[in-house]
Scaffold this active site. Structure first.
Site, PDB file in Angstrom:
ATOM      1  N   ARG A  37     -23.762 -11.137  32.971  1.00 60.65           N
ATOM      2  CA  ARG A  37     -23.814 -12.456  33.620  1.00 60.65           C
ATOM      3  C   ARG A  37     -24.788 -13.401  32.915  1.00 60.65           C
ATOM      4  O   ARG A  37     -25.445 -14.224  33.573  1.00 60.65           O
ATOM      5  CB  ARG A  37     -24.227 -12.336  35.098  1.00 60.65           C
ATOM      6  CG  ARG A  37     -23.249 -11.593  35.960  1.00 60.65           C
ATOM      7  CD  ARG A  37     -22.137 -12.523  36.408  1.00 60.65           C
ATOM      8  NE  ARG A  37     -21.202 -11.818  37.248  1.00 60.65           N
ATOM      9  CZ  ARG A  37     -21.203 -11.901  38.575  1.00 60.65           C
ATOM     10  NH1 ARG A  37     -22.053 -12.660  39.193  1.00 60.65           N
ATOM     11  NH2 ARG A  37     -20.331 -11.222  39.270  1.00 60.65           N
ATOM     12  N   ARG A  41     -25.842 -18.839  36.958  1.00 61.58           N
ATOM     13  CA  ARG A  41     -26.625 -19.764  37.777  1.00 61.58           C
ATOM     14  C   ARG A  41     -28.096 -19.891  37.407  1.00 61.58           C
ATOM     15  O   ARG A  41     -28.728 -20.892  37.722  1.00 61.58           O
ATOM     16  CB  ARG A  41     -26.550 -19.341  39.253  1.00 61.58           C
ATOM     17  CG  ARG A  41     -25.205 -19.539  39.841  1.00 61.58           C
ATOM     18  CD  ARG A  41     -25.294 -19.767  41.353  1.00 61.58           C
ATOM     19  NE  ARG A  41     -24.036 -20.319  41.792  1.00 61.58           N
ATOM     20  CZ  ARG A  41     -23.787 -21.620  41.874  1.00 61.58           C
ATOM     21  NH1 ARG A  41     -24.729 -22.505  41.614  1.00 61.58           N
ATOM     22  NH2 ARG A  41     -22.615 -22.050  42.241  1.00 61.58           N
ATOM     23  N   ARG A  50     -21.519 -26.820  36.805  1.00 59.69           N
ATOM     24  CA  ARG A  50     -20.840 -26.329  38.013  1.00 59.69           C
ATOM     25  C   ARG A  50     -20.732 -27.395  39.102  1.00 59.69           C
ATOM     26  O   ARG A  50     -19.814 -27.349  39.916  1.00 59.69           O
ATOM     27  CB  ARG A  50     -21.579 -25.106  38.579  1.00 59.69           C
ATOM     28  CG  ARG A  50     -21.055 -23.783  38.142  1.00 59.69           C
ATOM     29  CD  ARG A  50     -19.654 -23.486  38.682  1.00 59.69           C
ATOM     30  NE  ARG A  50     -19.675 -22.764  39.946  1.00 59.69           N
ATOM     31  CZ  ARG A  50     -18.935 -23.066  40.992  1.00 59.69           C
ATOM     32  NH1 ARG A  50     -18.143 -24.102  40.961  1.00 59.69           N
ATOM     33  NH2 ARG A  50     -18.992 -22.337  42.086  1.00 59.69           N
ATOM     34  N   ASP A  86     -13.791 -14.303  35.080  1.00 62.65           N
ATOM     35  CA  ASP A  86     -14.157 -13.432  36.196  1.00 62.65           C
ATOM     36  C   ASP A  86     -13.161 -12.289  36.286  1.00 62.65           C
ATOM     37  O   ASP A  86     -12.014 -12.430  35.864  1.00 62.65           O
ATOM     38  CB  ASP A  86     -14.189 -14.194  37.526  1.00 62.65           C
ATOM     39  CG  ASP A  86     -14.970 -13.416  38.571  1.00 62.65           C
ATOM     40  OD1 ASP A  86     -16.208 -13.441  38.523  1.00 62.65           O
ATOM     41  OD2 ASP A  86     -14.344 -12.724  39.396  1.00 62.65           O
ATOM     42  N   TYR A 163     -11.439  -5.360  45.962  1.00 62.39           N
ATOM     43  CA  TYR A 163     -11.401  -6.784  46.345  1.00 62.39           C
ATOM     44  C   TYR A 163     -10.066  -7.143  46.976  1.00 62.39           C
ATOM     45  O   TYR A 163      -9.991  -7.947  47.907  1.00 62.39           O
ATOM     46  CB  TYR A 163     -11.643  -7.679  45.123  1.00 62.39           C
ATOM     47  CG  TYR A 163     -13.099  -7.745  44.716  1.00 62.39           C
ATOM     48  CD1 TYR A 163     -14.036  -8.382  45.518  1.00 62.39           C
ATOM     49  CD2 TYR A 163     -13.542  -7.161  43.538  1.00 62.39           C
ATOM     50  CE1 TYR A 163     -15.371  -8.451  45.156  1.00 62.39           C
ATOM     51  CE2 TYR A 163     -14.878  -7.216  43.162  1.00 62.39           C
ATOM     52  CZ  TYR A 163     -15.785  -7.854  43.976  1.00 62.39           C
ATOM     53  OH  TYR A 163     -17.096  -7.909  43.619  1.00 62.39           O
TER      54      TYR A 163
END
Ligand code: 1CP
Length: 361
Positions: A37, A41, A50, A86, A163
């Site tokens: 990652r 963020r 974003r 992703d 998921y």
């Protein structure tokens, strides 16, 4: 089709092959390091971009995915890039709605409630339905100008199944685990469908220019050794065998494959190293480096595994911890990383200290 613009020699020559050398078991001047990652963020330039774009629009717009992939490479002396995307693009391509909700994460509003819902899934044409990932990879390979290799990736079948059934993240994966006991045949059917998509998806990424591939089994935590063998390892083996065979049949050079079975038991990791056919195995932070090496033997590269929360100690301690980690793993057959993704508010000076510490040994 992506295939037409994949020719390795059209890309700029590679200037830093440390991670490829480590994956192949060749000696390195410095231990290669990248961070799961690493585009995310914790970077202000990511947060800025974003605010203007929806998460999956970024994934689907090659110029934006490329820009974000390069953000950490411009800032830090990392030894690899990983394409911005992703793991949930596969459930999306199979026909499920996936939304990225701010502060929540991925949500699938209509998950697979029971095995009859498997019929809602379609088998995508990967070149068409996921071609945007290939285009982002090709563009990024050019834009990197050979600075570092580019990693392509996918979620592993069990993690994606989780998921698809839970409808999002879950601290227990109980519904998905129930399927394994209540509907074993249908679970295998679903896992096989996902595996078939993954194989084509990874081959497409290599055609597009990916120089390594990582398969994320982020939900390995939920499988004991018996379940791991039956529902994870089995499909990991198929993925490595079929991807390599397809690349061979297309006369495309094979690339190193990394598996990250997060949370797998040490017994699972040992069996995995012997049987799964991967060049590199990623470890989470709960695994002891010395014990892991004893278990897996000398012929596989290890990747990992500093606790992402250790980045919140002082920079001096981060640097020492990184150096010590290299001493425990050894400089050969080792790729430094965190033991899972970097947290969204990780301090940037700690990231610098981490990389410095790794490269200083
Ligand atoms: O820089 C990079 O590493 C490339 C980008 C990347 C990767 C490799 C992203 C961007 N996601 C992933 C893989 C991914 N996605 C995994 C495997 C790695 C891991 O275990 O962390 C998983 C489990 C996901 C699913 C996912 N996507 C989650 C976890 C949800 C949960 O609770 O189970 C979340 C929060 C996302 C969103 C996401 N993906 C990537 C980013 C930067 C973000 C944050 C979203 C945002 O900006 O709003």
């Amino acid at each position: 089709k992506i295939y037409k613009f994949m020719t390795e020699h059209n890309f700029p020559p590679l200037q830093n092959d440390r991670i490829l050398r480590a994956a192949r078991g060749e000696p390195v001047d410095k231990v290669p390091v990248w961070i799961m990652r690493q585009a995310g963020r914790y970077l202000p330039e990511f947060r800025e971009l974003r605010t203007k774009h929806d998460f999956f629009s970024i994934c689907q717009t090659p110029a934006l995915a490329c820009e974000i992939t390069l953000q950490p490479i411009k800032r830090f002396p990392l030894d690899a890039s990983i394409i911005f995307s992703d793991i949930l693009v596969i459930p999306q391509a199979m026909g499920l709605v996936v939304e990225m909700r701010p502060g929540v994460g991925p949500v699938l509003p209509e998950p697979l409630a029971d095995p009859t819902h498997i019929s809602r899934l379609k088998m995508p044409d990967v070149d068409k339905d996921l071609g945007y990932v290939g285009e982002a990879i090709t563009l990024t390979r050019h834009s990197l100008e050979g600075k570092v290799p580019l990693i392509g990736f996918t979620g592993a079948p069990w993690t994606l199944m989780g998921y698809m059934i839970q409808g999002g993240g879950s601290s227990t994966m109980a519904q998905a685990r129930i399927w394994l006991y209540k509907y074993p045949e249908e679970s295998h059917k679903l896992l096989q469908m996902i595996t078939d998509v993954i194989v084509d998806y990874l081959v497409m990424q290599v055609k597009a220019g990916a120089q390594l591939l990582q398969v994320f089994e982020s939900h390995g935590d939920f499988l004991n050794t018996e379940l791991f063998k039956e529902y994870s390892l089995k499909y990991f083996k198929q993925i490595s065998q079929k991807v390599k065979a397809k690349l061979d049949s297309l006369n495309i050079p094979k690339v190193p494959m990394i598996a990250f079975p997060k949370g797998a038991t040490l017994d699972s990791i040992e069996i995995f190293a012997k049987e799964a056919g991967y060049d590199v195995i990623g470890l989470d932070w709960t695994v002891d480096p010395v014990e892991a090496r004893q278990r897996v033997g000398p012929n596989i590269t290890l990747q990992g595994n500093m606790d992402p929360t250790a980045l919140y100690s002082t920079t001096e301690k981060v640097r020492q911890r990184a150096e010590n980690m290299v001493r425990l793993f050894g400089k050969d057959r080792y790729i430094a990383n965190l033991g899972h993704g970097i947290l969204p508010d990780a301090p940037i000076p700690s990231v610098e200290a981490f990389i410095e510490g790794i490269h200083s040994v």
